[in-house]
Design an enzyme around this catalytic site. Structure first.
Site, PDB file in Angstrom:
ATOM      1  NE  ARG A 251       0.274  -0.188  -3.773  1.00  9.74           N
ATOM      2  CZ  ARG A 251       1.212  -1.044  -3.376  1.00  9.74           C
ATOM      3  NH1 ARG A 251       1.198  -2.285  -3.815  1.00  9.74           N
ATOM      4  NH2 ARG A 251       2.166  -0.655  -2.541  1.00  9.74           N
TER       5      ARG A 251
ATOM      6  CD  GLU B 250       9.151  -3.751  -4.863  1.00  8.04           C
ATOM      7  OE1 GLU B 250       9.064  -4.584  -5.780  1.00  8.04           O
ATOM      8  OE2 GLU B 250       8.377  -3.739  -3.881  1.00  8.04           O
TER       9      GLU B 250
ATOM     10  NE  ARG C 142       5.942   0.864  -8.164  1.00  6.86           N
ATOM     11  CZ  ARG C 142       5.808   0.354  -6.945  1.00  6.86           C
ATOM     12  NH1 ARG C 142       6.890   0.192  -6.194  1.00  6.86           N
ATOM     13  NH2 ARG C 142       4.638  -0.005  -6.469  1.00  6.86           N
TER      14      ARG C 142
END
Length: 429
Positions: free
Chosen positions: A278, A350, A391
């Site tokens: 994040r 995710e 990610r």
């Protein structure tokens, strides 16, 4: 922006649909604003008709040599009244538009109920999460030990939730972006764009980031010029056609771009504070489609497979879930999340969202369609991450770590990196 008449139509059942996503539609206020707008428009039309007649009466009386003082005063008062009604119409429409801009999209009936991921419906899994017979490290330990990730210097430069890559890490970032873009442009038929990372308030409003989510955005401005840093390339890609009339026979349009993305992560402090999961700034390859409205649900299944393709080429285990009605984004009517396996967390996280927004964004951005026969048709927009660089890098190095501390890259990526292995000491081979 929503059509207020459809929201108030009992057949649409908008209030019940919106309750599924936790939004309470104020139908009383909405109905009163719509009624008042209609009344004011009607009164304005009547006043303009009377004004036109009064002007003609003044001219006719003047030609006859009659006293026109009273007629002129009547005409003047009508013009004043027209101005008052036009101002009231602007005020009512402003209030109505502000209300409509804050109402999220209606979720499709097929979505499961619930407001969190635990209510999501698992659609499928691909690949098998790797099992290790040694101590598994997370991406931060792997990257900092090998010297290609430097979070400390990133914090010195910009504060927390930023990253610095160097050597193999920087090359890996660049390679992943090129790898994703080649798949989407060469195999999936997307047109690649290079886009501004700063956009206007109107552009942000078109895709639904504003006015509701202003606190999640980074805003800048020079003198009187206000601009926002994009949270995703979806924003400029969709708004490329803002205010335009698209030819339906030209659809679908498939667009992609690799851009930096900026998010304040308001309300997320304390969550995912370690590493790259994040970040305030990251880069991502985005996919956007423009399709005929009645074909959007079918197009969602297609764009989802496009988002999955790079993960399969990289051999990364993942799953696909259908989000519940209360967990989809503001502009979406249905969303699939693609979640990649993170060995250090022993869970799926995710990595991509594929969403069908229906006509929601197209209406906000005034994107319309017209067929060869001249008839108007609705345009729908879809988007998916295809994929985020950070990610993907996290999953890549964690799923491919070796007992000797090295990281072995998938064969499909080697032509882009120029190396197949990152050794424990940071050297490449």
């Amino acid at each position: 922006m929503h059509d207020a008449r459809l929201l108030l139509d009992p057949a649409t059942d908008a209030a019940a649909k919106l309750r599924r996503r936790g939004y309470v539609l104020d139908t009383d206020r909405l109905g009163k604003l719509v009624s008042r707008r209609s009344e004011v428009i009607g009164q304005g039309d009547q006043a303009r008709a009377r004004s036109k007649k009064a002007a003609a009466d003044v001219q006719a009386a003047a030609r006859r040599g009659e006293d026109i003082t009273g007629l002129r005063e009547e005409a003047r008062q009508l013009k004043v009244r027209i101005g008052e009604l036009e101002e009231e119409q602007r005020e009512v429409e402003t209030e109505l538009n502000e209300l409509l801009l804050g109402i999220p999209n209606l979720p499709l009936d097929e979505l499961p109920d619930g407001a969190t991921e635990e209510y999501a419906e698992e659609v499928r899994r691909w690949g098998t999460p790797p099992e290790f017979d040694f101590e598994v490290l997370d991406h931060v330990d792997l990257g900092e030990r090998a010297g290609f990730l430097d979070l400390g210097r990133a914090t010195k430069l910009s504060g927390p939730r930023f990253a610095v890559f160097k050597n193999a890490g920087a090359r890996l970032e660049r390679a992943l972006a090129a790898f994703f873009l080649d798949i989407h442009t060469r195999e999936h038929g997307y047109t690649e764009f290079s886009l501004p990372a700063l956009v206007t308030r109107q552009t942000m409003t078109g895709t639904g980031q504003l006015p509701k989510f202003e606190e999640d955005l980074f805003r800048t401005g020079v003198a009187e010029r206000e601009l926002f840093l994009i949270p995703t390339a979806e924003v400029p890609l969709v708004n490329l056609h803002a205010g335009e009339l698209l030819q339906l026979e030209d659809l679908p349009l498939r667009y992609t771009a690799h851009t930096p993305c900026f998010r304040s992560e308001a309300g997320s402090y304390g969550r995912d504070t370690r590493g790259l999961i994040r970040q305030h700034e990251f880069s991502k390859v985005e996919l956007v489609q423009f399709v005929e409205a009645e074909k959007s649900r079918e197009a969602l299944e297609e764009i989802l497979t496009h988002a999955e393709a790079p993960l399969q080429r990289l051999g990364l285990a993942y799953r696909v879930i259908k989000l519940p009605a209360g967990d989809i984004g503001f502009s979406a009517q249905i969303t699939y999340d693609v979640e990649v396996w993170m060995p250090s967390q022993q869970t799926y996280r995710e990595i991509s969202s594929a969403s069908d927004t229906g006509v929601f964004q197209a209406r906000r951005a005034n994107i319309r369609g017209k067929g060869k026969d001249g008839k108007r048709g609705a345009v729908a927009t879809l988007n998916a991450s295809g994929l985020p660089i950070g990610r993907t890098l996290v999953a890549l190095i964690e799923q491919n770590q070796q007992a000797d501390g090295s990281i072995v890259l998938p064969e499909a990526l080697v032509p882009y990196t120029g190396f197949s292995k990152i050794n424990k000491d940071g050297t490449i081979s």
